[in-house]
Scaffold this motif. Structure first.
Motif, PDB file in Angstrom:
ATOM      1  N   VAL A   6      20.669 -21.825   6.743  1.00  0.00           N
ATOM      2  CA  VAL A   6      20.868 -20.501   6.335  1.00  0.00           C
ATOM      3  C   VAL A   6      20.012 -19.343   6.683  1.00  0.00           C
ATOM      4  CG1 VAL A   6      21.796 -19.054   4.221  1.00  0.00           C
ATOM      5  CG2 VAL A   6      22.376 -21.561   4.527  1.00  0.00           C
ATOM      6  N   ASN A   7      18.773 -19.752   6.339  1.00  0.00           N
ATOM      7  CA  ASN A   7      17.541 -18.798   6.506  1.00  0.00           C
ATOM      8  C   ASN A   7      16.370 -19.458   6.595  1.00  0.00           C
ATOM      9  OD1 ASN A   7      16.003 -16.314   6.086  1.00  0.00           O
ATOM     10  ND2 ASN A   7      16.911 -15.544   4.663  1.00  0.00           N
ATOM     11  N   HIS A   8      15.306 -19.076   7.660  1.00  0.00           N
ATOM     12  CA  HIS A   8      14.065 -19.501   7.545  1.00  0.00           C
ATOM     13  C   HIS A   8      12.932 -18.481   7.845  1.00  0.00           C
ATOM     14  CE1 HIS A   8      10.583 -21.354   9.876  1.00  0.00           C
ATOM     15  NE2 HIS A   8      11.060 -22.456   9.112  1.00  0.00           N
ATOM     16  N   GLU A   9      11.858 -18.635   6.862  1.00  0.00           N
ATOM     17  CA  GLU A   9      11.230 -17.554   6.806  1.00  0.00           C
ATOM     18  C   GLU A   9       9.717 -17.893   6.883  1.00  0.00           C
ATOM     19  OE1 GLU A   9      10.084 -14.776   3.370  1.00  0.00           O
ATOM     20  OE2 GLU A   9      11.938 -14.060   4.207  1.00  0.00           O
ATOM     21  N   LYS A  10       8.768 -17.320   7.506  1.00  0.00           N
ATOM     22  CA  LYS A  10       7.409 -17.413   7.660  1.00  0.00           C
ATOM     23  C   LYS A  10       6.927 -16.250   6.694  1.00  0.00           C
ATOM     24  CE  LYS A  10       6.553 -19.663  11.848  1.00  0.00           C
ATOM     25  NZ  LYS A  10       5.894 -19.628  13.443  1.00  0.00           N
ATOM     26  N   VAL A  11       6.273 -16.583   5.623  1.00  0.00           N
ATOM     27  CA  VAL A  11       5.784 -15.662   4.632  1.00  0.00           C
ATOM     28  C   VAL A  11       5.042 -14.546   5.284  1.00  0.00           C
ATOM     29  CG1 VAL A  11       4.646 -15.420   2.336  1.00  0.00           C
ATOM     30  CG2 VAL A  11       6.234 -17.412   2.839  1.00  0.00           C
ATOM     31  N   GLN A  12       5.205 -13.189   5.035  1.00  0.00           N
ATOM     32  CA  GLN A  12       4.376 -12.158   5.721  1.00  0.00           C
ATOM     33  C   GLN A  12       3.424 -11.892   4.507  1.00  0.00           C
ATOM     34  OE1 GLN A  12       5.239 -10.523   8.314  1.00  0.00           O
ATOM     35  NE2 GLN A  12       6.473 -12.266   8.682  1.00  0.00           N
ATOM     36  N   TYR A  13       2.392 -11.270   5.143  1.00  0.00           N
ATOM     37  CA  TYR A  13       1.202 -10.703   4.187  1.00  0.00           C
ATOM     38  C   TYR A  13       1.602  -9.812   3.240  1.00  0.00           C
ATOM     39  CZ  TYR A  13      -2.980  -7.928   2.959  1.00  0.00           C
ATOM     40  OH  TYR A  13      -4.125  -7.263   2.535  1.00  0.00           O
ATOM     41  N   THR A  15       4.558  -9.595   1.601  1.00  0.00           N
ATOM     42  CA  THR A  15       4.939 -10.472   0.340  1.00  0.00           C
ATOM     43  C   THR A  15       3.981 -11.144  -0.254  1.00  0.00           C
ATOM     44  OG1 THR A  15       6.926 -10.992   1.981  1.00  0.00           O
ATOM     45  CG2 THR A  15       6.687 -12.168  -0.092  1.00  0.00           C
ATOM     46  N   LEU A  16       2.832 -11.722   0.111  1.00  0.00           N
ATOM     47  CA  LEU A  16       1.649 -12.195  -0.790  1.00  0.00           C
ATOM     48  C   LEU A  16       1.016 -11.356  -1.491  1.00  0.00           C
ATOM     49  CD1 LEU A  16       0.632 -14.990   1.806  1.00  0.00           C
ATOM     50  CD2 LEU A  16       1.880 -15.185  -0.134  1.00  0.00           C
ATOM     51  N   LEU A  17       1.313  -9.808  -1.059  1.00  0.00           N
ATOM     52  CA  LEU A  17       0.139  -9.028  -1.946  1.00  0.00           C
ATOM     53  C   LEU A  17       1.019  -8.714  -3.231  1.00  0.00           C
ATOM     54  CD1 LEU A  17      -0.466  -6.011   0.557  1.00  0.00           C
ATOM     55  CD2 LEU A  17      -2.088  -7.361  -0.603  1.00  0.00           C
ATOM     56  N   VAL A  18       2.278  -9.060  -3.358  1.00  0.00           N
ATOM     57  CA  VAL A  18       3.063  -8.805  -4.663  1.00  0.00           C
ATOM     58  C   VAL A  18       3.463 -10.055  -5.312  1.00  0.00           C
ATOM     59  CG1 VAL A  18       3.788  -6.300  -4.100  1.00  0.00           C
ATOM     60  CG2 VAL A  18       5.236  -8.429  -3.333  1.00  0.00           C
ATOM     61  N   ARG A  19       3.625 -11.142  -4.424  1.00  0.00           N
ATOM     62  CA  ARG A  19       3.942 -12.318  -5.315  1.00  0.00           C
ATOM     63  C   ARG A  19       2.956 -13.434  -4.928  1.00  0.00           C
ATOM     64  NH1 ARG A  19       9.722 -11.357  -2.761  1.00  0.00           N
ATOM     65  NH2 ARG A  19      10.661 -10.296  -4.505  1.00  0.00           N
ATOM     66  N   LYS A  20       2.557 -13.917  -6.194  1.00  0.00           N
ATOM     67  CA  LYS A  20       1.023 -14.897  -6.100  1.00  0.00           C
ATOM     68  C   LYS A  20       1.735 -16.204  -6.697  1.00  0.00           C
ATOM     69  CE  LYS A  20      -1.823 -11.047  -6.133  1.00  0.00           C
ATOM     70  NZ  LYS A  20      -1.955 -11.040  -4.490  1.00  0.00           N
ATOM     71  N   SER A  65      -7.763 -11.915  -0.501  1.00  0.00           N
ATOM     72  CA  SER A  65      -6.965 -13.134  -0.939  1.00  0.00           C
ATOM     73  C   SER A  65      -5.732 -13.526  -0.222  1.00  0.00           C
ATOM     74  CB  SER A  65      -7.196 -13.162  -2.566  1.00  0.00           C
ATOM     75  OG  SER A  65      -6.188 -12.378  -2.860  1.00  0.00           O
ATOM     76  N   PRO A  66      -4.894 -12.524  -0.107  1.00  0.00           N
ATOM     77  CA  PRO A  66      -3.458 -12.915   0.477  1.00  0.00           C
ATOM     78  C   PRO A  66      -3.588 -13.164   2.117  1.00  0.00           C
ATOM     79  CG  PRO A  66      -3.108 -11.033  -0.631  1.00  0.00           C
ATOM     80  CD  PRO A  66      -4.665 -11.169  -0.754  1.00  0.00           C
ATOM     81  N   ALA A  67      -4.548 -12.556   2.651  1.00  0.00           N
ATOM     82  CA  ALA A  67      -4.854 -12.866   4.099  1.00  0.00           C
ATOM     83  C   ALA A  67      -5.505 -14.267   4.274  1.00  0.00           C
ATOM     84  CB  ALA A  67      -5.610 -11.704   4.703  1.00  0.00           C
ATOM     85  N   LEU A  68      -6.419 -14.673   3.244  1.00  0.00           N
ATOM     86  CA  LEU A  68      -7.116 -15.870   3.421  1.00  0.00           C
ATOM     87  C   LEU A  68      -5.972 -17.090   3.068  1.00  0.00           C
ATOM     88  CD1 LEU A  68     -10.347 -15.321   1.623  1.00  0.00           C
ATOM     89  CD2 LEU A  68     -10.047 -16.198   3.791  1.00  0.00           C
ATOM     90  N   TYR A  69      -5.168 -16.705   2.178  1.00  0.00           N
ATOM     91  CA  TYR A  69      -4.102 -17.726   1.619  1.00  0.00           C
ATOM     92  C   TYR A  69      -3.057 -17.972   2.856  1.00  0.00           C
ATOM     93  CZ  TYR A  69      -0.711 -20.405  -0.930  1.00  0.00           C
ATOM     94  OH  TYR A  69       0.373 -21.224  -1.528  1.00  0.00           O
ATOM     95  N   LEU A  70      -2.845 -16.668   3.459  1.00  0.00           N
ATOM     96  CA  LEU A  70      -1.809 -16.796   4.594  1.00  0.00           C
ATOM     97  C   LEU A  70      -2.531 -17.503   5.596  1.00  0.00           C
ATOM     98  CD1 LEU A  70       0.948 -15.926   5.611  1.00  0.00           C
ATOM     99  CD2 LEU A  70      -0.024 -13.903   6.428  1.00  0.00           C
ATOM    100  N   PRO A 107      11.830 -12.633 -10.528  1.00  0.00           N
ATOM    101  CA  PRO A 107      12.882 -13.040  -9.492  1.00  0.00           C
ATOM    102  C   PRO A 107      12.567 -14.123  -8.655  1.00  0.00           C
ATOM    103  CG  PRO A 107      12.118 -10.883  -9.316  1.00  0.00           C
ATOM    104  CD  PRO A 107      11.500 -11.339 -10.691  1.00  0.00           C
ATOM    105  N   TYR A 108      11.075 -14.577  -8.366  1.00  0.00           N
ATOM    106  CA  TYR A 108      10.749 -15.357  -7.372  1.00  0.00           C
ATOM    107  C   TYR A 108      10.321 -16.794  -7.758  1.00  0.00           C
ATOM    108  CZ  TYR A 108       5.964 -13.857  -8.419  1.00  0.00           C
ATOM    109  OH  TYR A 108       4.618 -13.692  -9.216  1.00  0.00           O
ATOM    110  N   TYR A 109      10.635 -16.956  -9.134  1.00  0.00           N
ATOM    111  CA  TYR A 109      10.222 -18.100  -9.961  1.00  0.00           C
ATOM    112  C   TYR A 109      11.471 -18.972 -10.109  1.00  0.00           C
ATOM    113  CZ  TYR A 109       5.375 -17.847 -11.119  1.00  0.00           C
ATOM    114  OH  TYR A 109       3.810 -17.853 -11.001  1.00  0.00           O
ATOM    115  N   PHE A 110      11.534 -20.227  -9.567  1.00  0.00           N
ATOM    116  CA  PHE A 110      12.565 -21.140  -9.934  1.00  0.00           C
ATOM    117  C   PHE A 110      12.203 -22.516 -10.659  1.00  0.00           C
ATOM    118  CE2 PHE A 110      13.615 -18.311  -6.501  1.00  0.00           C
ATOM    119  CZ  PHE A 110      15.117 -18.118  -6.620  1.00  0.00           C
ATOM    120  N   LEU A 111      13.301 -23.078 -11.285  1.00  0.00           N
ATOM    121  CA  LEU A 111      13.033 -24.481 -11.891  1.00  0.00           C
ATOM    122  C   LEU A 111      13.177 -25.262 -10.881  1.00  0.00           C
ATOM    123  CD1 LEU A 111      14.472 -24.051 -15.464  1.00  0.00           C
ATOM    124  CD2 LEU A 111      11.853 -24.203 -14.768  1.00  0.00           C
TER     125      LEU A 111
END
Length: 144
Positions: A6-13, A15-20, A65-70, A107-111
């Motif tokens: 349905v959807n495939h995504e490589k996480v962008q920088y 996105t990581l600035l606001v979602r951790k 830190s988001p760049a290192l994590y990515l 919105p980005y947390y799931f069980l």
């Protein structure tokens, strides 16, 4: 037969600035504390240089830190009709959508299997995931 993607995504920088996730928060904290120790060792306590250096280091840490994590983890997410695929570093998990529930907190947390898990993906991916979860919920209701 494999279910369709349905959807495939490589996480962008961005996105990581606001979602951790927890490991990103630890990385930020450790980087800041290392910089704080260096600044504290070479500047006078409560001086203007110390304050400016710490504010500058905080900004650098926030952006670095988001760049290192990515770079290290290379997170990817794949959404299929019946499962969610999560790839962080060399670890790859396939989770059936029946084990995924929406978390009302953020919105980005799931069980996922009753464990609170952040999905560090874009809004469009999360929207597709929520739609897929709703479809799965209605399918389960109609089967009963």
């Amino acid at each position: 037969m494999q279910d369709a993607c349905v959807n495939h995504e490589k996480v962008q920088y961005q996105t990581l600035l606001v979602r951790k996730n927890r490991s990103m928060r630890w990385l930020e904290t450790i980087l800041f504390l290392v910089g704080f120790g260096i600044v504290f060792a070479f500047t006078e306590y409560r001086s203007t240089e110390m304050v400016i250096s710490l504010i500058g280091w905080a900004v650098i840490t926030y952006l670095l830190s988001p760049a290192l994590y990515l770079f290290v983890m290379r997170p990817e997410y794949g959404l299929y009709e019946q499962r969610l695929e999560m790839k962080l570093g060399k670890n790859k998990k396939e989770i059936p959508l029946t084990e995924v529930e929406k978390e009302p907190d953020l919105p980005y947390y799931f069980l996922i299997a009753k464990k609170r898990t952040p999905i560090l993906a874009s809004d469009s991916f999360l929207r597709d995931l929520n739609e897929r979860l709703e479809v799965m919920k209605h399918e389960r209701r109609s089967k009963k």
